[in-house]
Write an enzyme that holds these catalytic residues in place. Sequence first.
Site, PDB file in Angstrom:
ATOM      1  N   ARG A  10       0.818  -1.231   0.000  1.00  0.00           N
ATOM      2  CA  ARG A  10       0.000   0.000   0.000  1.00  0.00           C
ATOM      3  C   ARG A  10       0.844   1.270   0.000  1.00  0.00           C
ATOM      4  O   ARG A  10       0.458   2.286   0.595  1.00  0.00           O
ATOM      5  CB  ARG A  10      -0.965   0.039   1.220  1.00  0.00           C
ATOM      6  CG  ARG A  10      -1.895  -1.105   1.324  1.00  0.00           C
ATOM      7  CD  ARG A  10      -2.895  -1.207   0.182  1.00  0.00           C
ATOM      8  NE  ARG A  10      -3.577  -2.466   0.315  1.00  0.00           N
ATOM      9  CZ  ARG A  10      -3.163  -3.584  -0.282  1.00  0.00           C
ATOM     10  NH1 ARG A  10      -2.113  -3.587  -1.077  1.00  0.00           N
ATOM     11  NH2 ARG A  10      -3.816  -4.709  -0.109  1.00  0.00           N
ATOM     12  N   SER A  20     -10.380  -0.587   4.128  1.00  0.00           N
ATOM     13  CA  SER A  20      -9.570  -0.858   5.319  1.00  0.00           C
ATOM     14  C   SER A  20      -9.010   0.442   5.890  1.00  0.00           C
ATOM     15  O   SER A  20      -8.373   1.212   5.180  1.00  0.00           O
ATOM     16  CB  SER A  20      -8.406  -1.786   4.963  1.00  0.00           C
ATOM     17  OG  SER A  20      -8.922  -3.046   4.607  1.00  0.00           O
ATOM     18  N   GLU A  51      -4.041   3.197   6.702  1.00  0.00           N
ATOM     19  CA  GLU A  51      -4.020   3.044   5.239  1.00  0.00           C
ATOM     20  C   GLU A  51      -4.738   4.225   4.583  1.00  0.00           C
ATOM     21  O   GLU A  51      -4.329   4.725   3.536  1.00  0.00           O
ATOM     22  CB  GLU A  51      -4.721   1.722   4.857  1.00  0.00           C
ATOM     23  CG  GLU A  51      -4.781   1.504   3.353  1.00  0.00           C
ATOM     24  CD  GLU A  51      -5.205   0.090   2.982  1.00  0.00           C
ATOM     25  OE1 GLU A  51      -4.863  -0.872   3.715  1.00  0.00           O
ATOM     26  OE2 GLU A  51      -5.887  -0.061   1.953  1.00  0.00           O
TER      27      GLU A  51
END
Length: 300
Positions: free
Chosen positions: A167, A223, A293
């Site tokens: 990510r 998320s 995130e």
Amino acid sequence: MAEPIAQGKLLLNEPLARYTSWRVGGKADRLYIPAGLQDLQVFLQNLGASETVHFIGLGSNLLVRDGGVRGSVVLMHNVLTGLRMDEGLVYAEAGVTCAKLARFTARQHRHGAEFMAGIPGTVGGALAMNAGCHGGETWNVVKQVQTIDRYGALYLRDRAEFVATYRHVEMAAETADRELTEWFTAAWFDLPAGEASEAEQKIKSLLARRLATQPLNQPNAGSTFRNPPGDFAARLIEACGLKGYRVGGAQVSEKHANFIVNLGDATAADIEQLIAHMRDTVRQQHGIELQQEVRVIGEA
Ligand SMILES: Cc1cc2nc3c(=O)[nH]c(=O)nc-3n(C[C@H](O)[C@H](O)[C@H](O)COP(=O)(O)OP(=O)(O)OC[C@H]3O[C@@H](n4cnc5c(N)ncnc54)[C@H](O)[C@@H]3O)c2cc1C
């Protein structure tokens, strides 16, 4: 000769809540919707050097604070929408949705982009986040990208010019903690040939799995935290008894503990407070520092 004039749509004091999947956030001083790539170049060339610029795609990984965003926000979703085969590679522009890219590649008998079917963002956002799931990651299948800098110059860059991790992506030549200084306008994906029906079947089953495990009927941003090495953020949050925990109109999803849902009247401040509470509780109970995130922009 007169300077070329940007032809896109410029919206002043535009509420960004309508451009993010959480449906929260204040106004952008200026929201610009380019008329195309050249127009985006002209817009950036003509902007004052001190103007701050943010790019957004579908806003599906983005928390815009309630005080809004100073400067200019460039909306890429539905703007650069080219999608085609190009000498054996899949060429997709930054405003194409990941779902459309996945379906297109399957129809082209290509494998390896099925995981993108359920990611509710744009190709630009997927490149910026190195979005992934079910074992797939965006940068694993990138061959080259086109980028644009703050002054409207375009660059063709090879995969090797970037370092992509979980990510996160940065330019290889930059120091590890420096953010990207260019935005993505297009990418070429290298995907092996295979059976179209197999890819389509895989997409179907991945989407069904999402429907069963994610709160897709409530505004959310996927998320909240990255998974820590060897564990799952959702497992840790759930083990703290936080499912259903609320701050104002923001709630830890009952269906997936790493998702925060907007019950209807959440503010960005509610969501940020809830994120802090989740992080603090997991640290206290498990001794693990969760890394966010979701990206945050704007003023409180
Ligand atoms: C229900 C749900 C499920 C999700 N599942 C997943 C999943 O399985 N895996 C996963 O990885 N993510 C998932 N996400 C998160 C999100 O969809 C991804 O991170 C997606 O890639 C974000 O794309 P976007 O276009 O919405 O980007 P945005 O949210 O608009 O922006 C995210 C970041 O990317 C930057 N950005 C956007 N466009 C560009 C561009 N053209 N050039 C440079 N920077 C840009 C923005 O500045 C920002 O920092 C999920 C989200 C939701 C709501």
